[in-house]
Design a protein around this motif. Structure first.
Motif, PDB file in Angstrom:
ATOM      1  N   ASP A 299       0.816  -1.218   0.000  1.00 37.71           N
ATOM      2  CA  ASP A 299       0.000   0.000   0.000  1.00 37.71           C
ATOM      3  C   ASP A 299       0.844   1.259   0.000  1.00 37.71           C
ATOM      4  O   ASP A 299       0.374   2.319  -0.430  1.00 37.71           O
ATOM      5  CB  ASP A 299      -0.935   0.004   1.222  1.00 37.71           C
ATOM      6  N   ASP A 300       2.096   1.149   0.469  1.00 41.00           N
ATOM      7  CA  ASP A 300       2.992   2.306   0.493  1.00 41.00           C
ATOM      8  C   ASP A 300       3.922   2.329  -0.711  1.00 41.00           C
ATOM      9  O   ASP A 300       4.886   3.086  -0.744  1.00 41.00           O
ATOM     10  CB  ASP A 300       3.819   2.301   1.789  1.00 41.00           C
ATOM     11  N   LEU A 301       3.649   1.473  -1.694  1.00 45.94           N
ATOM     12  CA  LEU A 301       4.429   1.379  -2.929  1.00 45.94           C
ATOM     13  C   LEU A 301       5.882   0.971  -2.660  1.00 45.94           C
ATOM     14  O   LEU A 301       6.810   1.411  -3.335  1.00 45.94           O
ATOM     15  CB  LEU A 301       4.374   2.687  -3.719  1.00 45.94           C
ATOM     16  N   ALA A 302       6.059   0.116  -1.674  1.00 43.83           N
ATOM     17  CA  ALA A 302       7.363  -0.506  -1.405  1.00 43.83           C
ATOM     18  C   ALA A 302       7.309  -1.956  -1.871  1.00 43.83           C
ATOM     19  O   ALA A 302       6.235  -2.569  -1.941  1.00 43.83           O
ATOM     20  CB  ALA A 302       7.691  -0.434   0.080  1.00 43.83           C
ATOM     21  N   TRP A 303       8.487  -2.505  -2.186  1.00 46.61           N
ATOM     22  CA  TRP A 303       8.557  -3.888  -2.674  1.00 46.61           C
ATOM     23  C   TRP A 303       8.428  -4.870  -1.527  1.00 46.61           C
ATOM     24  O   TRP A 303       9.038  -4.696  -0.468  1.00 46.61           O
ATOM     25  CB  TRP A 303       9.883  -4.134  -3.380  1.00 46.61           C
ATOM     26  N   GLN A 304       7.640  -5.918  -1.759  1.00 48.15           N
ATOM     27  CA  GLN A 304       7.490  -6.979  -0.779  1.00 48.15           C
ATOM     28  C   GLN A 304       7.591  -8.320  -1.501  1.00 48.15           C
ATOM     29  O   GLN A 304       7.051  -8.491  -2.598  1.00 48.15           O
ATOM     30  CB  GLN A 304       6.125  -6.892  -0.078  1.00 48.15           C
ATOM     31  N   PRO A 305       8.314  -9.288  -0.913  1.00 50.81           N
ATOM     32  CA  PRO A 305       8.398 -10.606  -1.552  1.00 50.81           C
ATOM     33  C   PRO A 305       7.052 -11.311  -1.498  1.00 50.81           C
ATOM     34  O   PRO A 305       6.194 -10.994  -0.667  1.00 50.81           O
ATOM     35  CB  PRO A 305       9.453 -11.330  -0.708  1.00 50.81           C
ATOM     36  N   ARG A 306       6.864 -12.237  -2.418  1.00 51.06           N
ATOM     37  CA  ARG A 306       5.640 -13.047  -2.384  1.00 51.06           C
ATOM     38  C   ARG A 306       6.000 -14.519  -2.559  1.00 51.06           C
ATOM     39  O   ARG A 306       6.990 -14.849  -3.217  1.00 51.06           O
ATOM     40  CB  ARG A 306       4.642 -12.567  -3.433  1.00 51.06           C
ATOM     41  N   ALA A 307       5.178 -15.354  -1.993  1.00 50.24           N
ATOM     42  CA  ALA A 307       5.414 -16.792  -2.094  1.00 50.24           C
ATOM     43  C   ALA A 307       5.035 -17.278  -3.489  1.00 50.24           C
ATOM     44  O   ALA A 307       4.080 -16.798  -4.097  1.00 50.24           O
ATOM     45  CB  ALA A 307       4.593 -17.524  -1.034  1.00 50.24           C
ATOM     46  N   SER A 308       5.818 -18.256  -3.989  1.00 49.66           N
ATOM     47  CA  SER A 308       5.538 -18.899  -5.280  1.00 49.66           C
ATOM     48  C   SER A 308       5.338 -17.881  -6.398  1.00 49.66           C
ATOM     49  O   SER A 308       4.376 -17.948  -7.169  1.00 49.66           O
ATOM     50  CB  SER A 308       4.296 -19.789  -5.157  1.00 49.66           C
ATOM     51  N   ALA A 309       6.244 -16.917  -6.464  1.00 53.09           N
ATOM     52  CA  ALA A 309       6.115 -15.839  -7.442  1.00 53.09           C
ATOM     53  C   ALA A 309       6.645 -16.270  -8.797  1.00 53.09           C
ATOM     54  O   ALA A 309       7.655 -16.971  -8.894  1.00 53.09           O
ATOM     55  CB  ALA A 309       6.876 -14.611  -6.964  1.00 53.09           C
ATOM     56  N   PRO A 310       5.987 -15.850  -9.880  1.00 53.91           N
ATOM     57  CA  PRO A 310       6.552 -16.096 -11.210  1.00 53.91           C
ATOM     58  C   PRO A 310       7.823 -15.280 -11.413  1.00 53.91           C
ATOM     59  O   PRO A 310       8.060 -14.278 -10.726  1.00 53.91           O
ATOM     60  CB  PRO A 310       5.441 -15.629 -12.152  1.00 53.91           C
ATOM     61  N   THR A 311       8.621 -15.699 -12.367  1.00 48.60           N
ATOM     62  CA  THR A 311       9.892 -15.036 -12.641  1.00 48.60           C
ATOM     63  C   THR A 311       9.688 -13.793 -13.486  1.00 48.60           C
ATOM     64  O   THR A 311       8.862 -13.768 -14.399  1.00 48.60           O
ATOM     65  CB  THR A 311      10.831 -15.997 -13.378  1.00 48.60           C
ATOM     66  N   MET A 312      10.448 -12.750 -13.184  1.00 54.80           N
ATOM     67  CA  MET A 312      10.566 -11.596 -14.063  1.00 54.80           C
ATOM     68  C   MET A 312      12.051 -11.335 -14.275  1.00 54.80           C
ATOM     69  O   MET A 312      12.899 -11.884 -13.567  1.00 54.80           O
ATOM     70  CB  MET A 312       9.875 -10.356 -13.483  1.00 54.80           C
ATOM     71  N   LEU A 313      12.371 -10.507 -15.251  1.00 51.80           N
ATOM     72  CA  LEU A 313      13.747 -10.057 -15.451  1.00 51.80           C
ATOM     73  C   LEU A 313      13.890  -8.663 -14.875  1.00 51.80           C
ATOM     74  O   LEU A 313      13.002  -7.812 -15.038  1.00 51.80           O
ATOM     75  CB  LEU A 313      14.105 -10.041 -16.935  1.00 51.80           C
ATOM     76  N   GLU A 314      15.012  -8.401 -14.210  1.00 49.20           N
ATOM     77  CA  GLU A 314      15.286  -7.084 -13.630  1.00 49.20           C
ATOM     78  C   GLU A 314      16.680  -6.629 -14.042  1.00 49.20           C
ATOM     79  O   GLU A 314      17.654  -7.374 -13.891  1.00 49.20           O
ATOM     80  CB  GLU A 314      15.185  -7.117 -12.108  1.00 49.20           C
ATOM     81  N   ALA A 315      16.775  -5.410 -14.574  1.00 50.98           N
ATOM     82  CA  ALA A 315      18.071  -4.873 -14.984  1.00 50.98           C
ATOM     83  C   ALA A 315      18.954  -4.626 -13.775  1.00 50.98           C
ATOM     84  O   ALA A 315      18.503  -4.134 -12.735  1.00 50.98           O
ATOM     85  CB  ALA A 315      17.879  -3.581 -15.758  1.00 50.98           C
ATOM     86  N   ILE A 316      20.237  -4.957 -13.936  1.00 51.23           N
ATOM     87  CA  ILE A 316      21.191  -4.785 -12.840  1.00 51.23           C
ATOM     88  C   ILE A 316      22.350  -3.868 -13.218  1.00 51.23           C
ATOM     89  O   ILE A 316      23.154  -3.498 -12.365  1.00 51.23           O
ATOM     90  CB  ILE A 316      21.741  -6.142 -12.364  1.00 51.23           C
ATOM     91  N   ASP A 317      22.452  -3.478 -14.491  1.00 54.71           N
ATOM     92  CA  ASP A 317      23.538  -2.606 -14.926  1.00 54.71           C
ATOM     93  C   ASP A 317      23.166  -2.039 -16.288  1.00 54.71           C
ATOM     94  O   ASP A 317      22.146  -2.419 -16.881  1.00 54.71           O
ATOM     95  CB  ASP A 317      24.852  -3.388 -15.010  1.00 54.71           C
TER      96      ASP A 317
END
Length: 369
Positions: A321-339
């Protein structure tokens, strides 16, 4: 809560995979918010060997939601107090007060005005490149979502659905370079498209941080749409603006050397750099040593050359609700840029500007790619 079809991990990675030849692309853009969308659009159309742009859709945008915090910070400054460090609008307020601009009365657009101005700006960019806008440019949502289950219907959302469901073995890549009202609305209107498209979105902080994302315009404008994108299970490529996209800076001397005089589109990008509406609205004048971040190039860079924007596969988080990231159980994969490879990206864009006559002639004749 809308039920979305499951995308298996095998299918998800197939959709993420690079392909030979051009990728099918729909660009979803708040083009008139500042200047980065125009750079990204131009580069996409100058890269037909890798990108086949099938549509460009205007997103809503506005800054009215920032007004209370900007006014609060400005009042503190006028009273001789430093703004609350948690008030992230203090930087903006400081420039406004220094320039005697009252944030309580200054013009701030709402989403309908932002969408319409972006639609007109899309057509301007296309005109500068000699590309007809008919059948290519579309209006999107004129407002934000009011809850997690109610889409905002628009011709842009319908276009996303149409292209995602097209009879083509290649998935549609939706390049989202603003708020995702159009994209999330399309997902609500036709949940089956979650199995037919990949969304790349630039916004916010990396998911490994514990910061809230309140400073990310793309993410904070329509929180319902932002949360739904992560909840839908659509294959997602997350390209953090802060720390990663923020490296895509360019200076005025570079603009003068590499963009000015490079055709109508080069001259237009140079003009925009010197007349950036965000810089003007926030009272930030030009000064020696200044640079500007061309955030949205990151989406186009990932499509052209994955080595320029390396990613890692991570579990898709949720936005609280505060627009912060929270882990979730059994989450599907996404790609995230690291550089990101800033120099390679600008080198490619500048080289294509130098060769734009040949590239655009081939595009207009239908022989590009």
């Amino acid at each position: 809560m809308t039920d979305f079809p499951n995308v298996s991990e095998d299918r998800r990675h197939q959709m993420f995979a690079d392909i030979e030849g051009p990728t099918r692309v729909l660009i979803d853009t708040d083009t008139d918010n500042e200047i980065d969308d125009q750079f990204a659009m131009a580069w996409a159309f100058l890269s037909p060997e890798r990108i086949e742009v099938e549509a460009v859709v205007a997103e809503p945008f506005g800054h009215e939601h920032y007004r209370p915090r900007v006014v609060e910070a400005a009042n503190d400054l006028r009273a001789g107090r430093e703004p609350d460090p948690d008030n992230l609008m203090g930087y903006w307020a400081r420039h406004l007060v220094a320039n005697d601009i009252d944030p309580a009365t200054m013009k701030m657009w709402g989403p309908a005005e932002g969408m319409e101005s972006s639609y007109q700006e899309i057509k301007t960019v296309l005109q500068k490149m000699g590309i007809p806008s008919d059948g290519l440019a579309f209006r999107g949502s004129d407002r934000y979502m009011t809850d997690a289950d109610t889409p905002v219907e628009s011709e842009g959302a319908e276009k996303i659905i149409e292209l995602a469901l097209a009879n083509d073995e290649r998935p549609l890549h939706v390049v989202a370079i603003g708020c995702v009202t159009n994209v999330s609305s399309a997902l609500l209107m036709a949940p089956e498209i979650a199995t037919k498209m990949v969304v790349s979105w630039t916004s916010g902080f990396p998911t490994w941080t514990d910061f809230t994302n309140h400073t990310s315009l793309n993410l904070v404008q329509d929180p319902h749409a932002s949360r739904l994108l992560y909840d839908s299970g659509v294959p997602l490529v997350y390209l953090p603006g802060f720390y990663i996209g923020a490296q895509l800076v360019i200076s005025l001397p570079e603009m003068e050397a590499y963009f000015k005089g490079k055709g109508e589109i080069g001259d237009y990008l140079y003009y925009l750099y010197n007349n950036n509406p965000i810089r003007i609205d926030r009272g930030v004048g030009m000064f020696p040593g200044q640079s500007w971040i061309v955030w949205d190039l990151i989406n186009i860079a990932w499509l052209i050359n994955r080595h320029w924007v390396p990613t890692r596969a991570v579990p898709t988080p949720r936005l609280d609700d505060d627009l912060a990231w929270q882990p979730r159980a059994s989450a599907p994969t996404m790609l995230e840029a690291i550089d990101i490879n800033r120099d390679a990206i600008y080198h490619d864009l500048i080289t294509k500007l130098d060769n734009q006559d040949q590239i655009l002639a081939a595009y207009r004749s239908g022989t590009a790619g």
